[in-house]
Enzyme design. Structure first.
Site, PDB file in Angstrom:
ATOM      1  CG  LEU A  23     -44.881 -38.305  71.287  1.00 58.35           C
ATOM      2  CD1 LEU A  23     -45.845 -38.918  72.286  1.00 58.35           C
ATOM      3  CD2 LEU A  23     -43.476 -38.296  71.874  1.00 58.35           C
ATOM      4  CE  LYS A  73     -54.692 -36.577  61.450  1.00 62.07           C
ATOM      5  NZ  LYS A  73     -55.243 -37.200  62.669  1.00 62.07           N
ATOM      6  CG  ASN A  94     -54.052 -41.665  59.977  1.00 61.56           C
ATOM      7  OD1 ASN A  94     -54.373 -42.534  59.181  1.00 61.56           O
ATOM      8  ND2 ASN A  94     -53.744 -41.925  61.233  1.00 61.56           N
ATOM      9  CG  ASP A 109     -56.387 -40.706  63.450  1.00 64.28           C
ATOM     10  OD1 ASP A 109     -55.276 -41.059  63.886  1.00 64.28           O
ATOM     11  OD2 ASP A 109     -56.569 -39.650  62.818  1.00 64.28           O
ATOM     12  N   GLY A 136     -61.939 -32.792  64.975  1.00 64.30           N
ATOM     13  CA  GLY A 136     -61.436 -33.871  64.122  1.00 64.30           C
ATOM     14  C   GLY A 136     -61.318 -35.197  64.849  1.00 64.30           C
ATOM     15  NE  ARG A 158     -65.230 -23.563  72.745  1.00 60.51           N
ATOM     16  CZ  ARG A 158     -63.968 -23.218  72.619  1.00 60.51           C
ATOM     17  NH1 ARG A 158     -63.332 -22.661  73.639  1.00 60.51           N
ATOM     18  NH2 ARG A 158     -63.306 -23.433  71.493  1.00 60.51           N
ATOM     19  NE  ARG A 162     -65.325 -28.157  64.973  1.00 60.06           N
ATOM     20  CZ  ARG A 162     -64.108 -28.021  65.470  1.00 60.06           C
ATOM     21  NH1 ARG A 162     -63.921 -27.459  66.648  1.00 60.06           N
ATOM     22  NH2 ARG A 162     -63.074 -28.453  64.792  1.00 60.06           N
TER      23      ARG A 162
HETATM   24  P1  NAP Z   1     -59.939 -29.851  67.085  1.00 58.15           P
HETATM   25  O1  NAP Z   1     -60.467 -30.369  65.800  1.00 58.15           O
HETATM   26  O2  NAP Z   1     -59.332 -28.495  67.124  1.00 58.15           O
HETATM   27  O3  NAP Z   1     -61.168 -29.889  68.154  1.00 58.15           O
HETATM   28  C1  NAP Z   1     -60.994 -29.347  69.416  1.00 58.15           C
HETATM   29  C2  NAP Z   1     -62.208 -29.641  70.293  1.00 58.15           C
HETATM   30  O4  NAP Z   1     -61.941 -29.120  71.597  1.00 58.15           O
HETATM   31  C3  NAP Z   1     -63.491 -28.947  69.816  1.00 58.15           C
HETATM   32  O5  NAP Z   1     -64.598 -29.742  70.160  1.00 58.15           O
HETATM   33  C4  NAP Z   1     -63.481 -27.659  70.642  1.00 58.15           C
HETATM   34  O6  NAP Z   1     -64.753 -27.108  70.840  1.00 58.15           O
HETATM   35  C5  NAP Z   1     -62.968 -28.190  71.959  1.00 58.15           C
HETATM   36  N1  NAP Z   1     -62.394 -27.151  72.798  1.00 58.15           N
HETATM   37  C6  NAP Z   1     -61.238 -26.481  72.608  1.00 58.15           C
HETATM   38  N2  NAP Z   1     -61.044 -25.589  73.604  1.00 58.15           N
HETATM   39  C7  NAP Z   1     -62.119 -25.693  74.441  1.00 58.15           C
HETATM   40  C8  NAP Z   1     -62.509 -25.054  75.639  1.00 58.15           C
HETATM   41  N3  NAP Z   1     -61.746 -24.105  76.207  1.00 58.15           N
HETATM   42  N4  NAP Z   1     -63.651 -25.423  76.236  1.00 58.15           N
HETATM   43  C9  NAP Z   1     -64.425 -26.392  75.684  1.00 58.15           C
HETATM   44  N5  NAP Z   1     -64.136 -27.031  74.548  1.00 58.15           N
HETATM   45  C10 NAP Z   1     -62.976 -26.699  73.922  1.00 58.15           C
HETATM   46  O7  NAP Z   1     -58.837 -30.813  67.714  1.00 58.15           O
HETATM   47  P2  NAP Z   1     -58.709 -32.397  67.487  1.00 58.15           P
HETATM   48  O8  NAP Z   1     -57.792 -32.644  66.364  1.00 58.15           O
HETATM   49  O9  NAP Z   1     -60.084 -32.984  67.464  1.00 58.15           O
HETATM   50  O10 NAP Z   1     -57.913 -32.833  68.824  1.00 58.15           O
HETATM   51  C11 NAP Z   1     -58.577 -32.792  70.077  1.00 58.15           C
HETATM   52  C12 NAP Z   1     -57.725 -33.483  71.144  1.00 58.15           C
HETATM   53  O11 NAP Z   1     -57.582 -34.875  70.839  1.00 58.15           O
HETATM   54  C13 NAP Z   1     -56.296 -32.931  71.286  1.00 58.15           C
HETATM   55  O12 NAP Z   1     -56.004 -32.856  72.675  1.00 58.15           O
HETATM   56  C14 NAP Z   1     -55.439 -33.968  70.624  1.00 58.15           C
HETATM   57  O13 NAP Z   1     -54.146 -34.055  71.205  1.00 58.15           O
HETATM   58  C15 NAP Z   1     -56.219 -35.238  70.933  1.00 58.15           C
HETATM   59  N6  NAP Z   1     -55.950 -36.299  69.957  1.00 58.15           N
HETATM   60  C16 NAP Z   1     -55.339 -37.429  70.408  1.00 58.15           C
HETATM   61  C17 NAP Z   1     -55.063 -38.449  69.534  1.00 58.15           C
HETATM   62  C18 NAP Z   1     -54.399 -39.690  70.037  1.00 58.15           C
HETATM   63  O14 NAP Z   1     -53.855 -40.456  69.231  1.00 58.15           O
HETATM   64  N7  NAP Z   1     -54.443 -39.951  71.331  1.00 58.15           N
HETATM   65  C19 NAP Z   1     -55.420 -38.332  68.172  1.00 58.15           C
HETATM   66  C20 NAP Z   1     -56.048 -37.161  67.742  1.00 58.15           C
HETATM   67  C21 NAP Z   1     -56.298 -36.140  68.652  1.00 58.15           C
HETATM   68  P3  NAP Z   1     -65.360 -26.056  69.745  1.00 58.15           P
HETATM   69  O15 NAP Z   1     -65.917 -26.899  68.641  1.00 58.15           O
HETATM   70  O16 NAP Z   1     -66.396 -25.322  70.510  1.00 58.15           O
HETATM   71  O17 NAP Z   1     -64.210 -25.184  69.300  1.00 58.15           O
END
Ligand code: NAP
Length: 285
Positions: A23, A73, A94, A109, A136, A158, A162
């Protein structure tokens, strides 16, 4: 963007892979148009083998600034001349700016997240916070919460290892507890926290029927934050509203991290309302 691209137009952009669904072009170009700044924001899907060449090449070609998204990143730190203290501690950049001929990395962030809470009247100082997830986004949020003076963070994830790694990284700035993600640990930690933040992908489009927290565990005294912005109202936030909780969506973090990047590149105050409206219009389309 003033309407047409001229010889004078400054280019800023986003490097990542993929970048198609971002976006950020919508948000930044709306802001440039609104302030009549002669800038344009362009996404660049960079191949993993060419990250350093792409960063150097874009700045050699005169780009005025870059955002960096998944999966670069962390890797992008090696391509820069200097990294600001917060981004260095976080190990993630970022936003890149050229300062006195040097490529300097920032991370907006975490500050963007805190600004989005402030905009909703949420003060984190002295609070006990439950962070669901340890990826992240959880790292950026946790460092920012630690710096903003929260009392304690409980991570439930989960994959417990980590979360334990994350605890080791930040337990010198804030008290941290780590638990596995189960209904029992959620119930226990929800009783002692004031703010709960979903940083997992659970509930994100297209899996919008999923939620990381059973709705019956939510009590009206909680502030419930979901970093997900697609959908704007996740199943978690719907349940939290029904339970009488204060709720905050991920849109604010998205807009305020962008606003902070915008201010680093242009030196102008970002038109946050315009950026929010542009993101909402795109998400609702
Ligand atoms: P990431 O590094 O891939 O981390 C994903 C997290 O979700 C991990 O803790 C993972 O657990 C957990 N997870 C994934 N599938 C799961 C499941 N089925 N059950 C339980 N836990 C699960 O991703 P990220 O970059 O941190 O992003 C995470 C979210 O934040 C995304 O939805 C993203 O859109 C959002 N976000 C939003 C912003 C914003 O500006 N609003 C900025 C950044 C990110 P494990 O460690 O066990 O795999």
């Amino acid at each position: 963007m003033t309407g047409s691209i001229l010889g004078t137009t400054k280019v800023v952009g986003l490097i990542g892979n993929p970048v198609e669904h971002s976006l950020s072009p919508v948000i930044h170009n709306a802001a440039f148009r609104h302030l009549q700044l002669d800038y344009v924001y362009v996404p660049f899907p960079v191949h993993p083998d060419g990250l350093a060449r792409a960063v150097r090449g874009l700045f050699q070609a005169g780009i005025a600034g870059l955002n960096v998204t998944v999966p670069y990143k962390e890797r992008v730190l090696d391509c820069l001349d200097r990294v600001d203290h917060y981004a260095q501690v976080l190990g993630a950049v970022n936003t890149i700016v050229k300062e006195d001929g040097q490529l300097v990395g920032y991370n907006t962030d975490g500050p963007g997240f805190i600004r989005s809470l402030q905009a909703e009247g949420v003060d984190v100082r002295g609070k006990t916070v439950l962070v669901i997830g340890a990826g992240g986004a959880a790292r950026a949020v946790a460092f920012a919460l630690g710096q903003a003076g929260v009392r304690e963070i409980t991570f439930v994830n989960r994959t417990v290892e980590r979360a334990q790694n994350l605890k080791r990284e930040i337990d010198d700035i804030v008290q941290v507890e780590v638990l596995p993600l189960t209904p029992e640990t959620l119930q226990k930690s929800l009783q002692s926290c004031q703010i709960v933040i979903n940083t997992t992908t659970v509930g994100m489009y297209p899996h919008t029927d999923n939620t990381p927290v059973p709705g019956q565990l939510l009590q009206p005294r909680l502030t419930v934050v979901d970093l997900i912005y697609n959908p704007l109202e996740t199943r978690l936030l719907r349940a939290a509203k029904r339970a009488g909780c204060n709720t905050v969506s991920g849109l604010g973090m998205l807009v305020y991290q962008g606003a902070a990047s915008f201010e680093l590149w242009t030196g102008k105050t970002a038109p946050v309302g315009v950026m929010t409206d542009a993101a909402l219009a795109k998400l609702n389309r």
